[in-house]
Design a protein around this motif. Structure first.
Motif, PDB file in Angstrom:
ATOM      1  N   SER A 252       0.785  -1.292   0.017  1.00  0.00           N
ATOM      2  CA  SER A 252      -0.039   0.228   0.073  1.00  0.00           C
ATOM      3  C   SER A 252       0.675   1.112   0.098  1.00  0.00           C
ATOM      4  O   SER A 252       0.328   2.263   0.004  1.00  0.00           O
ATOM      5  CB  SER A 252      -1.003   0.058   1.229  1.00  0.00           C
TER       6      SER A 252
ATOM      7  N   LYS B 178       1.251  -9.432  -7.979  1.00  0.00           N
ATOM      8  CA  LYS B 178      -0.262  -9.210  -7.703  1.00  0.00           C
ATOM      9  C   LYS B 178      -0.995 -10.538  -7.309  1.00  0.00           C
ATOM     10  O   LYS B 178      -1.708 -10.499  -6.320  1.00  0.00           O
ATOM     11  CB  LYS B 178      -0.994  -8.962  -9.042  1.00  0.00           C
TER      12      LYS B 178
ATOM     13  N   ALA C  19      -2.996 -10.642  -3.740  1.00  0.00           N
ATOM     14  CA  ALA C  19      -4.451 -11.268  -3.650  1.00  0.00           C
ATOM     15  C   ALA C  19      -4.419 -12.460  -2.292  1.00  0.00           C
ATOM     16  O   ALA C  19      -5.394 -12.318  -1.805  1.00  0.00           O
ATOM     17  CB  ALA C  19      -4.834 -12.029  -4.968  1.00  0.00           C
TER      18      ALA C  19
ATOM     19  N   GLN D  31      -4.606 -10.629   0.616  1.00  0.00           N
ATOM     20  CA  GLN D  31      -5.809  -9.946   0.893  1.00  0.00           C
ATOM     21  C   GLN D  31      -6.866 -10.852   1.387  1.00  0.00           C
ATOM     22  O   GLN D  31      -7.756 -10.704   2.150  1.00  0.00           O
ATOM     23  CB  GLN D  31      -6.297  -9.257  -0.501  1.00  0.00           C
TER      24      GLN D  31
ATOM     25  N   LEU E 239     -10.316  -9.837   3.175  1.00  0.00           N
ATOM     26  CA  LEU E 239     -10.419  -8.812   2.151  1.00  0.00           C
ATOM     27  C   LEU E 239     -11.030  -9.386   0.824  1.00  0.00           C
ATOM     28  O   LEU E 239     -10.208  -9.566  -0.217  1.00  0.00           O
ATOM     29  CB  LEU E 239      -9.420  -7.617   2.064  1.00  0.00           C
TER      30      LEU E 239
ATOM     31  N   ASP F 166     -13.398  -9.588  -1.492  1.00  0.00           N
ATOM     32  CA  ASP F 166     -13.775  -8.899  -2.516  1.00  0.00           C
ATOM     33  C   ASP F 166     -12.592  -8.439  -3.388  1.00  0.00           C
ATOM     34  O   ASP F 166     -12.332  -8.500  -4.651  1.00  0.00           O
ATOM     35  CB  ASP F 166     -14.782  -7.702  -2.497  1.00  0.00           C
ATOM     36  N   ARG F 167     -11.584  -7.616  -2.696  1.00  0.00           N
ATOM     37  CA  ARG F 167     -10.353  -7.211  -3.107  1.00  0.00           C
ATOM     38  C   ARG F 167      -9.507  -8.372  -3.867  1.00  0.00           C
ATOM     39  O   ARG F 167      -8.916  -8.000  -4.666  1.00  0.00           O
ATOM     40  CB  ARG F 167      -9.708  -6.514  -2.071  1.00  0.00           C
TER      41      ARG F 167
ATOM     42  N   ASP G 129     -11.153  -9.506  -7.056  1.00  0.00           N
ATOM     43  CA  ASP G 129     -10.816  -8.588  -8.194  1.00  0.00           C
ATOM     44  C   ASP G 129      -9.372  -8.762  -8.629  1.00  0.00           C
ATOM     45  O   ASP G 129      -9.190  -8.560  -9.674  1.00  0.00           O
ATOM     46  CB  ASP G 129     -11.200  -7.171  -7.554  1.00  0.00           C
ATOM     47  N   THR G 130      -8.285  -8.690  -7.692  1.00  0.00           N
ATOM     48  CA  THR G 130      -7.034  -8.890  -7.983  1.00  0.00           C
ATOM     49  C   THR G 130      -6.759 -10.086  -8.529  1.00  0.00           C
ATOM     50  O   THR G 130      -6.166 -10.128  -9.632  1.00  0.00           O
ATOM     51  CB  THR G 130      -6.039  -8.864  -6.665  1.00  0.00           C
TER      52      THR G 130
ATOM     53  N   GLU H 265      -7.881  -9.672 -12.150  1.00  0.00           N
ATOM     54  CA  GLU H 265      -7.064  -8.856 -12.947  1.00  0.00           C
ATOM     55  C   GLU H 265      -5.878  -9.560 -13.527  1.00  0.00           C
ATOM     56  O   GLU H 265      -5.527  -9.535 -14.752  1.00  0.00           O
ATOM     57  CB  GLU H 265      -6.634  -7.629 -11.946  1.00  0.00           C
TER      58      GLU H 265
END
Length: 403
Positions: free
Chosen positions: A318, A338, A342, A345, A350, A352-353, A356-357, A360
């Motif tokens: 971050s 990434k 993930a 996360q 986390l 949902d994050r 999404d990762t 991606e």
């Protein structure tokens, strides 16, 4: 047998073990407890990446096969199999001097340019292109090398060594350990003839990765540490190439140490890597290898994830300078980082994050993802929250993530 992806991880392990290998024998050969094997086959609890590596190596398969992302023996696409056969022929026949009929091999500069393109294809996860370009360099480069003298011969030796190294890296990525070691053996002979300590150091970094992928973590650490000591730079007089090689070796040692869950050693190695990166001040690339402050930080995230320091991994990820990765960062390095994020996360709830990762990454590098262990690990964690969501992700990225 049912569709391989539809089986549970425990059933896949049991099938791969077969009737000739008992659970006790598998546990002893893999260096894990009998209880771990029993729980794994009963799908009780999650296996760590380290345990998955040990089991996969003992069962002569890939982690992605155990997780259902690939089927046994058919996990690789026809194009990838053809490319690796072509690359294997080039590696072995060039080393044996079996190339005939090349009357006008490419010049040194042309071969250097094609070598660089091969590395670019590797970092873009384009196996067919790596095979085609590397084979050309090995075929024509050996012909020219055999008749060269002086400085030209030394430069050709380094071009060939670097090309054998990209062949080794490509083969290791697909679990073809014997081909990777063959290519690396030829590369080391050439690097020694050219008397280039930096090239030798980078070859040792690749060897460390081969041992790591084969779950031989003590050897992976030892190889990287020994090579680092041999090239350890004087921080007042060292060249930039020495800092790059030393930093990359420290990363190799740190990654291997983290797989052994040796947090103290991993922290020490990553600190030394970050010190070398700080002296460089920016990302550098040499012989197909990149290293610098960003590389040191992204690797540190992965190491914290392996050590289950998920909060620390996300704290690093971050930081403001990590929000936008440099365009020079390869697709493979970017997506490997990434996936680490993930997983962190996911473990930090986390979800949902993390989803999404993962999407991606899957959309950015669909073929590469199929040969990685972490998507399956992340998928299993996410499935505990929503199996339907994971199935949707699987369909979207084209990689089976849950049974």
């Amino acid at each position: 047998m049912s569709n391989w992806a539809d089986l549970t991880t425990g059933k896949r392990i049991k099938h791969l073990r077969g009737s000739d290998l008992t659970q006790q024998a598998l546990a002893e050969a893999a260096g894990v407890s009998l209880a771990l094997v029993q729980k794994a086959e009963q799908d009780r609890g999650d296996l760590s990446v380290g345990s998955l590596l040990k089991l996969a190596n003992t069962l002569k398969t890939d982690v992605a096969v155990i997780l259902g992302q690939q089927a046994p023996r058919q996990g690789m696409s026809r194009d990838d199999r053809a490319a690796l056969r072509h690359l294997s022929n080039a590696v072995h026949e060039s080393a044996l001097g079996e190339w005939d009929g090349i009357n006008n091999p490419s010049t040194l500069d042309e071969l250097s340019a094609v070598r660089d393109l091969a590395w670019g294809a590797y970092w873009a996860s384009d196996t067919a292109k790596v095979s085609s370009l590397a084979s050309k360099v090995l075929m024509e480069g050996q012909v020219r090398y055999n008749s060269a003298t002086g400085v030209e011969r030394e430069r050709l030796a380094l071009v060939l060594a670097s090309t054998y190294r990209v062949a080794a890296s490509c083969a290791n990525g697909f679990g073809h350990r014997d081909l990777a070691l063959s290519a690396l053996t030829s590369a080391k002979i050439l690097a020694k003839e050219a008397d280039d300590p930096v090239m030798l150091a980078l070859l040792e970094s690749t060897l460390s990765w081969i041992y790591l992928r084969g779950a031989q973590t003590p050897r992976a650490v030892a190889v990287a540490e020994r090579a680092a000591q041999a090239i350890e730079p004087s921080f007042s007089r060292a060249s930039r190439s020495e800092f790059l090689a030393y930093g990359r070796l420290m990363i190799s040692a740190a990654v291997a140490a983290s797989r052994r869950e040796d947090a103290h050693a991993a922290d020490d190695y990553i600190s030394q890597a970050q010190a070398a990166a700080a002296r460089l001040g920016r990302e550098e690339k040499l012989y197909g290898t990149s290293f610098g402050p960003t590389a040191a930080k992204t690797e540190a995230v992965g190491i914290h994830v392996a050590l289950r320091n998920y909060g620390q991994a996300l704290k690093l990820a971050s930081q403001p300078d990590m929000a936008k990765l440099p365009k020079s960062m390869s697709k493979v390095a970017r997506n490997r980082y990434k996936l680490d994020v993930a997983l962190a996360q996911c473990e930090s709830k986390l979800y949902d994050r993390a989803a999404d990762t993962l999407i991606e990454v899957g959309l950015d590098a669909p073929q590469w993802v199929k040969h990685q262990a972490l998507p399956g690990v992340i998928g299993k964690r996410l499935a505990k929250v929503s199996t339907a969501r994971v199935r949707n992700i699987s369909e979207l990225i084209g990689v089976p993530l849950v049974a």
